[in-house]
Design an enzyme around this catalytic site. Structure first.
Site, PDB file in Angstrom:
ATOM      1  N   LYS B  51       0.809  -1.229   0.000  1.00  0.00           N
ATOM      2  CA  LYS B  51       0.000   0.000   0.000  1.00  0.00           C
ATOM      3  C   LYS B  51       0.839   1.274   0.000  1.00  0.00           C
ATOM      4  O   LYS B  51       0.379   2.319  -0.464  1.00  0.00           O
ATOM      5  CB  LYS B  51      -0.917   0.007   1.223  1.00  0.00           C
ATOM      6  N   SER B  76      -9.050  -0.048   6.055  1.00  0.00           N
ATOM      7  CA  SER B  76      -9.150  -1.110   7.047  1.00  0.00           C
ATOM      8  C   SER B  76      -7.787  -1.404   7.668  1.00  0.00           C
ATOM      9  O   SER B  76      -7.665  -2.297   8.478  1.00  0.00           O
ATOM     10  CB  SER B  76      -9.708  -2.380   6.408  1.00  0.00           C
ATOM     11  N   GLU B 202      -9.774 -14.019  -3.930  1.00  0.00           N
ATOM     12  CA  GLU B 202     -10.636 -13.399  -2.915  1.00  0.00           C
ATOM     13  C   GLU B 202     -10.962 -14.426  -1.837  1.00  0.00           C
ATOM     14  O   GLU B 202     -10.946 -15.630  -2.093  1.00  0.00           O
ATOM     15  CB  GLU B 202     -11.955 -12.923  -3.551  1.00  0.00           C
ATOM     16  N   GLY B 206     -15.809 -12.982   0.801  1.00  0.00           N
ATOM     17  CA  GLY B 206     -15.700 -11.615   0.279  1.00  0.00           C
ATOM     18  C   GLY B 206     -15.476 -11.615  -1.220  1.00  0.00           C
ATOM     19  O   GLY B 206     -14.555 -10.978  -1.718  1.00  0.00           O
ATOM     20  N   ASP B 208     -16.862 -10.238  -3.833  1.00  0.00           N
ATOM     21  CA  ASP B 208     -17.600  -9.220  -4.595  1.00  0.00           C
ATOM     22  C   ASP B 208     -17.081  -9.084  -6.030  1.00  0.00           C
ATOM     23  O   ASP B 208     -17.861  -8.927  -6.961  1.00  0.00           O
ATOM     24  CB  ASP B 208     -17.533  -7.862  -3.881  1.00  0.00           C
ATOM     25  N   SER B 302       1.032  -9.680  -0.382  1.00  0.00           N
ATOM     26  CA  SER B 302       0.736  -8.246  -0.306  1.00  0.00           C
ATOM     27  C   SER B 302       1.107  -7.558   0.988  1.00  0.00           C
ATOM     28  O   SER B 302       1.344  -6.351   0.990  1.00  0.00           O
ATOM     29  CB  SER B 302      -0.732  -8.017  -0.627  1.00  0.00           C
TER      30      SER B 302
END
Lengths: 316, 316
Positions: B51, B76, B202, B206, B208, B302
């Site tokens: 990030k 989050s 995913e 979750g 989506d 990640s």
């Protein structure tokens, strides 16, 4: 007895076989330790610890005839994996004499490298005798975990890489079990930078080298009950002790709680796994037990073979 | 909307500021996955996750006037730390809107980087509204966690480094939360190697993006209750979704147990710490859910911000 040139020769044999492990630097650690710290991450070494360096180096110097008969070793864990992997790499075979209470992850790893295992009770039986007997009756070559010049020279290659990468330091920190790692490390460090201070770290319950250095002769202590299962050797080695008498400036003690805190720091901030023994140098740094005038410190993180289940028990 | 050149420009801005993280290779993993696997270890990135790349890149493109007023972000967790650190690095300030149930380690880290925190209940409150309100009333620059071209271009730099180091691959694997990482990754991978297959991962709870891709339009799901707290975005982004419709070939689902197993593998064998979200790609590999004709796979690990206490709970 072991020279810088011996370590350079070992490095040549290990080139392309052992990993050149990363050197980790953390601003947070520098702040907490009050010095610039360079961590040599031997938890990323093959078989999970620095031990592969010495084991492979020693095995690589055996004759073809010796390799065809096979290797025997005794070890509380990491040397066992190291010898098993070294034997496989060299097309030889290995029998490993291991304590019955070795961490399950270490026993499993040794089997995974294709070695055979003979177990013993480390509170009542003599592993030297068991391994010596196997060597004599089956004609196997014994590779001891620390008390051998080829093993010591191999262990020194971690510090050779460290100093090659980061240049001069004023203080070198390494854990002391049988004393092979620090003997090899100190040989390199003092040959390259005579003014460097070499500091060993032992668990409070396993301070045989500290006591022995103070007494001026090897002192045997009861087998230590500590989480640092790699540092529970009861008496310094015949070869490592005189080397360390000459080369080690000070021995610092850390508690099991210090080791747990250091393991947590490694997980939280460095994102790496250290076994308790492997966190000894970090524990000394985080508790600020090193001489206060240390400004540029190299520390060997010796291994990471703890296993997720045991890790959770230790830090939970 | 985001091009390879945008990612190259982001890489130039990040040069010397973000870490060029290591690429990890494990023979054991190759055997288990049935392919050659190269892991880009963004758990070693500054602030513990990829990030920082997107956050710093976006912040570095703000005007001096914007930087002097400050930055606001909602997250989050990992984007929060990333923006806090980016703001500090650029001499700006940051307010972070975080869920009340964020892991303690993440909240502590954000505070440690000097940012202020505003908390909200992620099951009942709208973080977009809270952050938007702060931006409007205090004149702060909002840096969203994924739905911004500068953020997406920044995230793509991890894959740029990976492919620069290892060359061509046939399959690229990355987790999908809001879709910024995979959008940036896929932009780079498909521009450099048009035949590459891009696979998203995913959590089962979750999914989506998987549902949205199947439906051909964004599908909103209830906030997922999964250990992968970084992948609980309920609906794909307005910017990331069309990019991922074009660039993502398949989405694979993994269970929380798969994630725990992958975290354990990372600890036991790789000696590294992954947070649950960070282990998603590894979980897909270890469960052999990737297309069977994948021979050379790149996977983004990640992040590693889980904290020792929570880690012990998850793997114990």
């Amino acid at each position: 007895m072991v020279t810088l040139q011996d370590v350079r020769d070992a490095a040549a044999r290990l080139d392309g076989i052992a990993h050149r492990t990363p050197v980790i630097h953390s601003r947070t650690l520098d702040e907490l330790a009050g010095a610039q710290v360079f961590l040599k991450a031997e938890n990323f070494q093959r078989a999970g610890a620095f031990k592969f360096r010495g084991a492979y180096h020693a095995a690589s110097r055996l004759t073809a005839d010796q390799l065809s008969r096979g290797i025997v070793a005794f070890s509380s864990g990491n040397h066992a994996q190291a010898v098993a992997l070294a034997a496989r790499e060299l097309g030889s075979s290995a029998i490993i004499v291991m304590p019955t209470d070795s961490p399950a992850a270490k026993i499993e790893a040794v089997r995974g490298y294709g070695a055979d295992i003979v177990t013993y009770d480390r509170y009542t039986e003599d592993r030297h005798a068991i391994a010596g007997d196997l060597a004599a009756t089956r004609g196997l070559a014994l590779i001891p975990p620390y008390d051998h010049p080829d093993v010591i020279a191999g262990q020194g290659t971690a510090t050779l890489e460290l100093l090659d990468e980061i240049g001069e330091i004023d203080t070198l920190v390494a854990p002391i079990g049988g004393g092979g790692l620090i003997a090899g490390s100190a040989t390199v460090a003092k040959a390259l930078h005579p003014g460097v201070r070499v500091i060993g770290v032992e668990p409070e319950a396993g301070d045989d080298t500290r006591r022995s250095l103070a007494a001026g002769e090897p002192v045997r202590i009861p087998v230590a009950r500590t989480i640092a299962d790699g540092l529970t050797v009861p008496v310094p080695g015949d070869i490592t002790f005189p080397l360390n008498q000459r080369l080690v400036d000070e021995v610092i003690l850390v508690s099991d709680d210090d080791l747990r805190d250091a393991m947590r720091f490694a997980l939280d901030r460095l994102k790496i796994v250290l076994e308790p023994s492997g966190a000894a140098g970090l524990a000394a740094l985080l508790t600020r037990r090193l001489p206060t005038d240390s400004a540029r410190i190299g520390a060997i993180l010796s291994g990471g073979n703890v296993g997720a289940t045991r890790l959770a028990e230790l830090i939970g």
